[in-house]
Design a protein around this motif. Structure first.
Motif, PDB file in Angstrom:
ATOM      1  N   GLY A  76      30.563  38.552 -20.833  1.00 49.08           N
ATOM      2  CA  GLY A  76      29.717  37.592 -21.547  1.00 49.08           C
ATOM      3  C   GLY A  76      30.347  36.211 -21.500  1.00 49.08           C
ATOM      4  O   GLY A  76      31.403  36.013 -20.890  1.00 49.08           O
ATOM      5  N   SER A  77      29.689  35.268 -22.168  1.00 49.45           N
ATOM      6  CA  SER A  77      30.174  33.878 -22.105  1.00 49.45           C
ATOM      7  C   SER A  77      31.455  33.740 -22.937  1.00 49.45           C
ATOM      8  O   SER A  77      31.708  34.552 -23.836  1.00 49.45           O
ATOM      9  CB  SER A  77      29.102  32.937 -22.664  1.00 49.45           C
ATOM     10  OG  SER A  77      29.022  33.129 -24.067  1.00 49.45           O
ATOM     11  N   PRO A  78      32.270  32.697 -22.672  1.00 53.30           N
ATOM     12  CA  PRO A  78      33.465  32.468 -23.485  1.00 53.30           C
ATOM     13  C   PRO A  78      33.135  32.409 -24.980  1.00 53.30           C
ATOM     14  O   PRO A  78      33.876  32.936 -25.806  1.00 53.30           O
ATOM     15  CB  PRO A  78      33.999  31.127 -22.971  1.00 53.30           C
ATOM     16  CG  PRO A  78      33.553  31.064 -21.543  1.00 53.30           C
ATOM     17  CD  PRO A  78      32.210  31.742 -21.525  1.00 53.30           C
ATOM     18  N   ALA A 131      52.369  47.573 -19.386  1.00 47.18           N
ATOM     19  CA  ALA A 131      51.274  47.736 -18.414  1.00 47.18           C
ATOM     20  C   ALA A 131      51.725  47.371 -16.993  1.00 47.18           C
ATOM     21  O   ALA A 131      51.519  48.155 -16.058  1.00 47.18           O
ATOM     22  CB  ALA A 131      50.086  46.869 -18.837  1.00 47.18           C
ATOM     23  N   TYR A 132      52.348  46.208 -16.833  1.00 51.01           N
ATOM     24  CA  TYR A 132      52.658  45.730 -15.469  1.00 51.01           C
ATOM     25  C   TYR A 132      53.897  46.408 -14.884  1.00 51.01           C
ATOM     26  O   TYR A 132      53.867  46.902 -13.760  1.00 51.01           O
ATOM     27  CB  TYR A 132      52.874  44.200 -15.472  1.00 51.01           C
ATOM     28  CG  TYR A 132      51.593  43.405 -15.473  1.00 51.01           C
ATOM     29  CD1 TYR A 132      50.855  43.242 -16.646  1.00 51.01           C
ATOM     30  CD2 TYR A 132      51.108  42.820 -14.319  1.00 51.01           C
ATOM     31  CE1 TYR A 132      49.683  42.502 -16.656  1.00 51.01           C
ATOM     32  CE2 TYR A 132      49.929  42.079 -14.316  1.00 51.01           C
ATOM     33  CZ  TYR A 132      49.226  41.928 -15.481  1.00 51.01           C
ATOM     34  OH  TYR A 132      48.054  41.201 -15.491  1.00 51.01           O
ATOM     35  N   GLN A 133      55.019  46.388 -15.657  1.00 51.66           N
ATOM     36  CA  GLN A 133      56.239  46.967 -15.093  1.00 51.66           C
ATOM     37  C   GLN A 133      56.222  48.499 -15.198  1.00 51.66           C
ATOM     38  O   GLN A 133      56.827  49.179 -14.376  1.00 51.66           O
ATOM     39  CB  GLN A 133      57.477  46.395 -15.806  1.00 51.66           C
ATOM     40  CG  GLN A 133      57.924  45.015 -15.298  1.00 51.66           C
ATOM     41  CD  GLN A 133      56.893  43.924 -15.492  1.00 51.66           C
ATOM     42  OE1 GLN A 133      56.422  43.699 -16.610  1.00 51.66           O
ATOM     43  NE2 GLN A 133      56.495  43.256 -14.415  1.00 51.66           N
ATOM     44  N   GLY A 134      55.518  49.029 -16.207  1.00 52.49           N
ATOM     45  CA  GLY A 134      55.442  50.477 -16.378  1.00 52.49           C
ATOM     46  C   GLY A 134      54.331  51.084 -15.532  1.00 52.49           C
ATOM     47  O   GLY A 134      54.584  51.674 -14.483  1.00 52.49           O
ATOM     48  N   GLY A 171      40.492  36.084 -19.341  1.00 52.93           N
ATOM     49  CA  GLY A 171      40.066  35.026 -20.251  1.00 52.93           C
ATOM     50  C   GLY A 171      41.013  34.769 -21.411  1.00 52.93           C
ATOM     51  O   GLY A 171      40.627  34.126 -22.398  1.00 52.93           O
ATOM     52  N   LYS A 172      42.256  35.217 -21.303  1.00 60.42           N
ATOM     53  CA  LYS A 172      43.198  35.063 -22.428  1.00 60.42           C
ATOM     54  C   LYS A 172      43.447  33.590 -22.756  1.00 60.42           C
ATOM     55  O   LYS A 172      43.433  33.207 -23.928  1.00 60.42           O
ATOM     56  CB  LYS A 172      44.541  35.752 -22.098  1.00 60.42           C
ATOM     57  CG  LYS A 172      44.433  37.253 -21.898  1.00 60.42           C
ATOM     58  CD  LYS A 172      45.758  37.868 -21.548  1.00 60.42           C
ATOM     59  CE  LYS A 172      46.409  37.224 -20.348  1.00 60.42           C
ATOM     60  NZ  LYS A 172      45.576  37.223 -19.132  1.00 60.42           N
ATOM     61  N   THR A 173      43.697  32.794 -21.710  1.00 59.63           N
ATOM     62  CA  THR A 173      44.026  31.379 -21.953  1.00 59.63           C
ATOM     63  C   THR A 173      42.839  30.660 -22.599  1.00 59.63           C
ATOM     64  O   THR A 173      42.996  29.883 -23.543  1.00 59.63           O
ATOM     65  CB  THR A 173      44.413  30.702 -20.619  1.00 59.63           C
ATOM     66  OG1 THR A 173      45.361  31.542 -19.956  1.00 59.63           O
ATOM     67  CG2 THR A 173      45.029  29.342 -20.839  1.00 59.63           C
TER      68      THR A 173
HETATM   69  N1  T5A Z   1      53.676  39.653 -16.628  1.00 55.14           N
HETATM   70  C1  T5A Z   1      53.783  39.026 -17.838  1.00 55.14           C
HETATM   71  C2  T5A Z   1      54.376  40.816 -16.355  1.00 55.14           C
HETATM   72  O1  T5A Z   1      54.306  41.366 -15.253  1.00 55.14           O
HETATM   73  N2  T5A Z   1      55.167  41.358 -17.347  1.00 55.14           N
HETATM   74  C3  T5A Z   1      55.316  40.756 -18.569  1.00 55.14           C
HETATM   75  O2  T5A Z   1      56.071  41.276 -19.419  1.00 55.14           O
HETATM   76  C4  T5A Z   1      54.583  39.555 -18.832  1.00 55.14           C
HETATM   77  C5  T5A Z   1      54.712  38.876 -20.159  1.00 55.14           C
HETATM   78  C6  T5A Z   1      51.591  35.904 -16.085  1.00 55.14           C
HETATM   79  C7  T5A Z   1      51.868  37.021 -15.115  1.00 55.14           C
HETATM   80  O3  T5A Z   1      53.060  37.668 -15.540  1.00 55.14           O
HETATM   81  C8  T5A Z   1      52.852  39.049 -15.566  1.00 55.14           C
HETATM   82  C9  T5A Z   1      51.380  39.233 -15.772  1.00 55.14           C
HETATM   83  C10 T5A Z   1      50.764  38.048 -15.084  1.00 55.14           C
HETATM   84  O4  T5A Z   1      50.509  38.392 -13.755  1.00 55.14           O
HETATM   85  P1  T5A Z   1      49.673  34.253 -16.395  1.00 55.14           P
HETATM   86  O5  T5A Z   1      49.200  33.182 -15.487  1.00 55.14           O
HETATM   87  O6  T5A Z   1      50.251  33.837 -17.680  1.00 55.14           O
HETATM   88  O7  T5A Z   1      50.681  35.088 -15.521  1.00 55.14           O
HETATM   89  O8  T5A Z   1      48.611  35.371 -16.722  1.00 55.14           O
HETATM   90  P2  T5A Z   1      47.251  35.637 -16.065  1.00 55.14           P
HETATM   91  O9  T5A Z   1      46.630  36.818 -16.622  1.00 55.14           O
HETATM   92  O10 T5A Z   1      47.409  35.626 -14.581  1.00 55.14           O
HETATM   93  O11 T5A Z   1      46.482  34.375 -16.587  1.00 55.14           O
HETATM   94  P3  T5A Z   1      45.173  33.870 -15.987  1.00 55.14           P
HETATM   95  O12 T5A Z   1      45.173  32.415 -16.324  1.00 55.14           O
HETATM   96  O13 T5A Z   1      44.955  34.278 -14.581  1.00 55.14           O
HETATM   97  O14 T5A Z   1      44.090  34.651 -16.790  1.00 55.14           O
HETATM   98  P4  T5A Z   1      43.572  34.486 -18.230  1.00 55.14           P
HETATM   99  O15 T5A Z   1      44.411  33.549 -19.032  1.00 55.14           O
HETATM  100  O16 T5A Z   1      43.348  35.820 -18.778  1.00 55.14           O
HETATM  101  O17 T5A Z   1      42.135  33.832 -17.977  1.00 55.14           O
HETATM  102  P5  T5A Z   1      41.641  32.324 -18.112  1.00 55.14           P
HETATM  103  O18 T5A Z   1      41.254  32.015 -19.485  1.00 55.14           O
HETATM  104  O19 T5A Z   1      42.596  31.418 -17.418  1.00 55.14           O
HETATM  105  O20 T5A Z   1      40.297  32.447 -17.263  1.00 55.14           O
HETATM  106  C11 T5A Z   1      40.322  32.664 -15.866  1.00 55.14           C
HETATM  107  C12 T5A Z   1      39.085  31.959 -15.253  1.00 55.14           C
HETATM  108  O21 T5A Z   1      37.916  32.563 -15.767  1.00 55.14           O
HETATM  109  C13 T5A Z   1      37.123  31.611 -16.470  1.00 55.14           C
HETATM  110  C14 T5A Z   1      38.042  30.443 -16.818  1.00 55.14           C
HETATM  111  O22 T5A Z   1      37.354  29.237 -16.923  1.00 55.14           O
HETATM  112  C15 T5A Z   1      38.980  30.464 -15.614  1.00 55.14           C
HETATM  113  O23 T5A Z   1      38.411  29.788 -14.532  1.00 55.14           O
HETATM  114  N3  T5A Z   1      36.618  32.301 -17.661  1.00 55.14           N
HETATM  115  C16 T5A Z   1      35.386  32.839 -17.726  1.00 55.14           C
HETATM  116  N4  T5A Z   1      34.384  32.894 -16.829  1.00 55.14           N
HETATM  117  C17 T5A Z   1      33.260  33.552 -17.212  1.00 55.14           C
HETATM  118  N5  T5A Z   1      33.106  34.132 -18.443  1.00 55.14           N
HETATM  119  C18 T5A Z   1      34.082  34.087 -19.371  1.00 55.14           C
HETATM  120  N6  T5A Z   1      33.920  34.663 -20.566  1.00 55.14           N
HETATM  121  C19 T5A Z   1      35.298  33.424 -19.006  1.00 55.14           C
HETATM  122  N7  T5A Z   1      36.461  33.215 -19.669  1.00 55.14           N
HETATM  123  C20 T5A Z   1      37.241  32.529 -18.826  1.00 55.14           C
END
Ligand code: T5A
Length: 218
Positions: free
Chosen positions: A198-200, A104-107, A18-20
């Motif tokens: 929980g909810s956003p 976290a990811y690369q380590g 849910g970061k975005t």
């Molecule tokens: N990475 C990145 C590395 O390996 N090393 C690094 O040094 C760095 C910087 C980036 C990728 O790069 C890797 C990690 C990642 O794999 P990304 O797309 O920027 O990729 O990151 P992700 O985590 O994949 O982003 P996501 O978009 O998948 O996840 P978010 O942003 O955490 O989540 P969000 O807000 O898009 O929500 C996901 C879905 O859940 C719903 C939203 O509407 C959406 O559909 N949602 C909820 N549903 C229910 N309850 C809630 N509270 C919700 N909040 C959101």
């Protein structure tokens, strides 16, 4: 409202936590309170970064060390051209992922040496550290489920294949979850755990309570 030396906030956690969503809600809240806010992300916060992001997430397989260095290149450009100028102008920078994601990811995920990653992070950032890191804590299965629902059309089939990390095995996501737990335990002053269930809106209220208190410290 301007802060004397800016405030650098990062959002961290596994896939789909849910970061975005929270970045947009936090930025809206900050703006309502009168703060000028830069919302950015890694990888992909610059023009160069967008090209690196496509290679990193949707290109051919990359060796772990090469992957680490590409994330570092993205970060060096990002820090110099976007983050530093915004902080110098007294803005609040809200960044979706930063150096803790690399640990976290690369380590923890890929198995690269954590000390090597710390050195590369230092080089890429010129030692810039977030003032506050919000770790959105959600069990990996739930985050992946959310991420999948985002890339799946209401009709059923996925409209976009998940990126390289989302496709990784569950054990990879469990290792990096453990990584975030350990990073948060090691730096409790900087990294604050936020319950991402929980909810956003509920999650946004938890985040705002922490950010408000950080802003009050000046
Ligand atoms: N990475 C990145 C590395 O390996 N090393 C690094 O040094 C760095 C910087 C980036 C990728 O790069 C890797 C990690 C990642 O794999 P990304 O797309 O920027 O990729 O990151 P992700 O985590 O994949 O982003 P996501 O978009 O998948 O996840 P978010 O942003 O955490 O989540 P969000 O807000 O898009 O929500 C996901 C879905 O859940 C719903 C939203 O509407 C959406 O559909 N949602 C909820 N549903 C229910 N309850 C809630 N509270 C919700 N909040 C959101």
């Amino acid at each position: 409202m301007q802060l004397r030396s800016g405030l650098f906030i990062t959002l961290e956690g596994g896939e789909g936590v849910g970061k975005t969503t929270q970045q947009a809600l936090l930025a809206g809240r900050l703006q309502k309170e009168g703060y000028t806010c830069l919302c950015t992300r890694e990888p992909g916060g610059t023009v160069l970064g967008q090209k690196l992001r496509a290679l990193l997430l949707h290109g051919d397989p990359i060796e772990p060390l090469a992957e680490l260095l590409l994330y570092a290149a993205d970060r060096a450009e990002h820090v110099q051209t976007r983050i530093h100028p915004a902080l110098a102008a007294g803005q609040v920078v809200v960044c979706d992922r930063f150096t803790d994601s690399t640990l976290a990811y690369q380590g923890y995920g890929r198995g690269l040496d954590l000390n090597l990653i710390r050195q590369v992070n230092q080089l890429a950032t010129g030692n810039l550290q977030p003032h506050l890191t919000l770790w959105l804590d959600l069990p990996p299965q739930l985050g992946l489920k959310r991420a999948c629902s985002r890339t799946t059309s209401p009709a059923g089939p996925a409209s976009l294949p998940g990126d390289r990390m989302e496709q990784a095995h569950l054990s990879f996501h469990q290792r990096l979850y453990q990584g975030f737990q350990e990073l948060a335990a090691a730096e409790p002053q900087r990294i604050v755990r936020i319950d991402a269930q929980g909810s956003p809106q509920e999650v946004a209220e938890r985040i705002w309570a922490v950010v408000k208190s950080r802003l009050a410290q000046g």
